[in-house]
Design a protein around this motif. Structure first.
Motif, mmCIF file in Angstrom:
data_model
loop_
_atom_site.group_PDB
_atom_site.id
_atom_site.type_symbol
_atom_site.label_atom_id
_atom_site.label_comp_id
_atom_site.label_asym_id
_atom_site.label_seq_id
_atom_site.Cartn_x
_atom_site.Cartn_y
_atom_site.Cartn_z
ATOM 1 N N ASP A 135 0.868 -1.171 0.000
ATOM 2 C CA ASP A 135 0.000 0.000 0.000
ATOM 3 C C ASP A 135 0.911 1.230 0.000
ATOM 4 N N THR A 138 1.051 3.767 3.003
ATOM 5 C CA THR A 138 1.582 3.393 4.311
ATOM 6 C C THR A 138 3.013 3.918 4.457
ATOM 7 N N THR A 141 6.231 1.696 3.842
ATOM 8 C CA THR A 141 6.266 0.869 2.631
ATOM 9 C C THR A 141 7.642 0.813 1.984
ATOM 10 N N ARG A 163 1.495 -1.991 -6.392
ATOM 11 C CA ARG A 163 1.032 -0.966 -5.447
ATOM 12 C C ARG A 163 -0.483 -0.819 -5.540
ATOM 13 N N SER A 165 -3.914 0.899 -3.129
ATOM 14 C CA SER A 165 -4.476 1.504 -1.924
ATOM 15 C C SER A 165 -5.999 1.585 -1.994
ATOM 16 N N THR A 190 -0.229 -4.192 6.046
ATOM 17 C CA THR A 190 -0.602 -2.784 6.184
ATOM 18 C C THR A 190 -2.045 -2.705 6.652
ATOM 19 N N PHE A 192 -4.630 -1.137 5.470
ATOM 20 C CA PHE A 192 -5.609 -1.303 4.395
ATOM 21 C C PHE A 192 -5.648 -2.734 3.881
ATOM 22 N N LEU A 193 -4.502 -3.299 3.547
ATOM 23 C CA LEU A 193 -4.482 -4.651 2.984
ATOM 24 C C LEU A 193 -4.997 -5.688 3.989
#
Length: 278
Positions: A135, A138, A141, A163, A165, A190, A192-193
């Motif tokens: 992401d 982040t 990253t 990549r 997001s 991350t 989000f993931l």
């Protein structure tokens, strides 16, 4: 307070508090705030909680959540969950004696990326190209990419970075993964993931690509985080509570999925597995 679109599962959160005698609606009230993946909202969310004169701020979803809380108050106790080194990132003075008003849990995520590359390359030794899904929003990253790139170069492997997001970008990333003929996938840990686990499982199955993830479940981690929060509510000072780090690392292999992908899991991996899903 969370940077991610969703915070800790309420059951996990309440279980940890419950072990220290706190029950939501009886002797504790919980105010939840989420930046919904928009990291620039975190300072305002932290300021709002501080303005409400809460007794404590618990942050999840990475280093930015913790930094926002620290910037908002020097007196209200803060319990954080981060994947990076909190000393290196300036959150605490040391792991043993954090100092000031912060303590929490550091998951050592970055330091384990090289190990994940080693494991997935052992599972798929014929793979010359390994993809890594990250992401870009982040903060850690680029640092994590460097960890994996160094490990890949040492093994003579090519690392291809994907990549994403948003959910749509994840779909697009898997299309690129197929074009690059990547032999395996490392999914970055991350905020989000972590919330897109079902989508990722469906896509890895559809594209028949072996994948390695950081966590089987965050439930135990959230529980431990809230046990620490409960101790502070009971009167402990954050400055005196050491930052916790993992003491046990588990390898879980989904043998059922491996068979569906036509993979033979080496006995050397099975022997090291803490759990095998059949």
């Amino acid at each position: 307070m969370s940077a991610a679109p969703s915070g800790p599962p309420p059951a996990a959160f309440n279980a940890g508090l419950g072990e220290t005698g706190y029950v939501e609606g009886q002797n504790v009230a919980i105010e939840s705030r989420s930046a919904e993946g928009s990291y620039d909202r975190l300072p305002a969310l932290a300021a709002d909680l501080v303005g409400r004169k809460v007794d404590m701020v618990v942050t999840v979803g990475g280093i930015d959540s913790a930094r926002a809380a620290k910037a908002a108050t020097a007196t209200i106790p803060i319990v954080f969950l981060v994947g990076t080194d909190p000393v290196e990132d300036g959150l605490v003075a040391s792991l043993a004696r954090p100092g000031e008003n912060l303590t929490g849990i550091s998951l050592l995520i970055g330091q384990l990326y090289a190990k994940r590359l080693e494991l997935v390359s052992e599972l798929v030794p014929q793979a010359g190209v390994i993809a890594m899904l990250v992401d870009p929003k982040t903060p850690a990253t680029e640092r994590n990419i460097k960890y994996v790139q160094e490990a890949a170069s040492a093994k003579g492997l090519r690392l291809f970075i994907l990549r994403a997001s948003t959910a749509t970008e994840i779909d697009a990333a898997f299309a690129v993964l197929a074009e690059q003929k990547a032999g395996a996938l490392i999914v970055s840990a991350t905020p989000f993931l972590d919330t897109r686990r079902e989508q990722l499982l469906e896509l890895t199955a559809r594209h028949a690509v072996p994948a390695i993830y950081a966590f089987a479940s965050l439930t135990v981690i959230y529980r431990e985080l809230c046990i620490y929060a409960g101790k502070i509510l009971e009167g402990a000072k954050p400055a005196d509570l050491p930052v916790q780090q993992p003491t046990k690392f588990e390898l879980i292999i989904n043998l059922k999925t491996a068979k569906a992908l036509g993979l033979t899991v080496p006995q050397s991996l099975l022997a090291r597995a803490d759990e095998v899903i059949e």
